[in-house]
Scaffold this motif. Structure first.
Motif, PDB file in Angstrom:
ATOM      1  N   ALA A   1       0.677   4.079 -16.794  1.00 54.83           N
ATOM      2  CA  ALA A   1       1.939   3.427 -17.150  1.00 54.83           C
ATOM      3  C   ALA A   1       2.812   3.213 -15.918  1.00 54.83           C
ATOM      4  O   ALA A   1       3.416   2.147 -15.756  1.00 54.83           O
ATOM      5  N   LEU A   2       2.866   4.211 -15.030  1.00 50.76           N
ATOM      6  CA  LEU A   2       3.653   4.061 -13.807  1.00 50.76           C
ATOM      7  C   LEU A   2       3.128   2.920 -12.948  1.00 50.76           C
ATOM      8  O   LEU A   2       3.903   2.103 -12.441  1.00 50.76           O
TER       9      LEU A   2
ATOM     10  N   LEU B   1       4.367  10.241  -6.993  1.00 55.24           N
ATOM     11  CA  LEU B   1       5.308  10.445  -8.085  1.00 55.24           C
ATOM     12  C   LEU B   1       4.583  10.880  -9.351  1.00 55.24           C
ATOM     13  O   LEU B   1       5.017  11.812 -10.048  1.00 55.24           O
ATOM     14  N   ALA B   2       3.466  10.246  -9.648  1.00 57.48           N
ATOM     15  CA  ALA B   2       2.691  10.601 -10.842  1.00 57.48           C
ATOM     16  C   ALA B   2       2.122  12.013 -10.713  1.00 57.48           C
ATOM     17  O   ALA B   2       2.105  12.772 -11.679  1.00 57.48           O
TER      18      ALA B   2
ATOM     19  N   VAL C   1       0.844  -1.200   0.000  1.00 58.05           N
ATOM     20  CA  VAL C   1       0.000   0.000   0.000  1.00 58.05           C
ATOM     21  C   VAL C   1       0.878   1.248   0.000  1.00 58.05           C
ATOM     22  O   VAL C   1       0.615   2.206  -0.733  1.00 58.05           O
ATOM     23  N   TRP C   2       1.940   1.249   0.819  1.00 57.44           N
ATOM     24  CA  TRP C   2       2.842   2.395   0.876  1.00 57.44           C
ATOM     25  C   TRP C   2       3.507   2.634  -0.486  1.00 57.44           C
ATOM     26  O   TRP C   2       3.668   3.786  -0.920  1.00 57.44           O
ATOM     27  N   MET C   3       3.896   1.578  -1.175  1.00 60.66           N
ATOM     28  CA  MET C   3       4.486   1.722  -2.502  1.00 60.66           C
ATOM     29  C   MET C   3       3.482   2.307  -3.491  1.00 60.66           C
ATOM     30  O   MET C   3       3.841   3.109  -4.353  1.00 60.66           O
ATOM     31  N   GLY C   4       2.201   1.923  -3.356  1.00 59.55           N
ATOM     32  CA  GLY C   4       1.162   2.504  -4.205  1.00 59.55           C
ATOM     33  C   GLY C   4       1.006   3.997  -3.958  1.00 59.55           C
ATOM     34  O   GLY C   4       0.838   4.779  -4.901  1.00 59.55           O
TER      35      GLY C   4
END
Length: 66
Positions: A42-43, A29-30, A20-23
């Motif tokens: 795409a990301l 970032l996006a 979840v943290w990576m999401g």
């Protein structure tokens, strides 16, 4: 509760939290890079492929151990 059960539960909870943290990081970032809808998709597809690969590997190992 023995150590093996605790480790299994902790791994499941903490690994879910990490995914979840990576999401959230990919979403941020996006947003910061102004990627747009296609760039965001795409990301998530490219960076999420590692998570999917890990989950597929885990399922395959469990199936093979039956």
């Amino acid at each position: 509760m023995n150590e093996a059960v605790f480790s299994q539960i902790a791994m499941l909870v903490l690994l879910t939290g990490l995914i979840v943290w990576m999401g959230i990081i990919v979403w941020d970032l996006a947003k910061k890079s102004k990627a747009g809808k296609f760039g965001t998709l795409a990301l998530f597809i490219v960076l999420g492929a590692g998570v999917v690969g890990f989950l597929v590997k885990t399922v395959m190992v469990e199936i093979m151990n039956l």
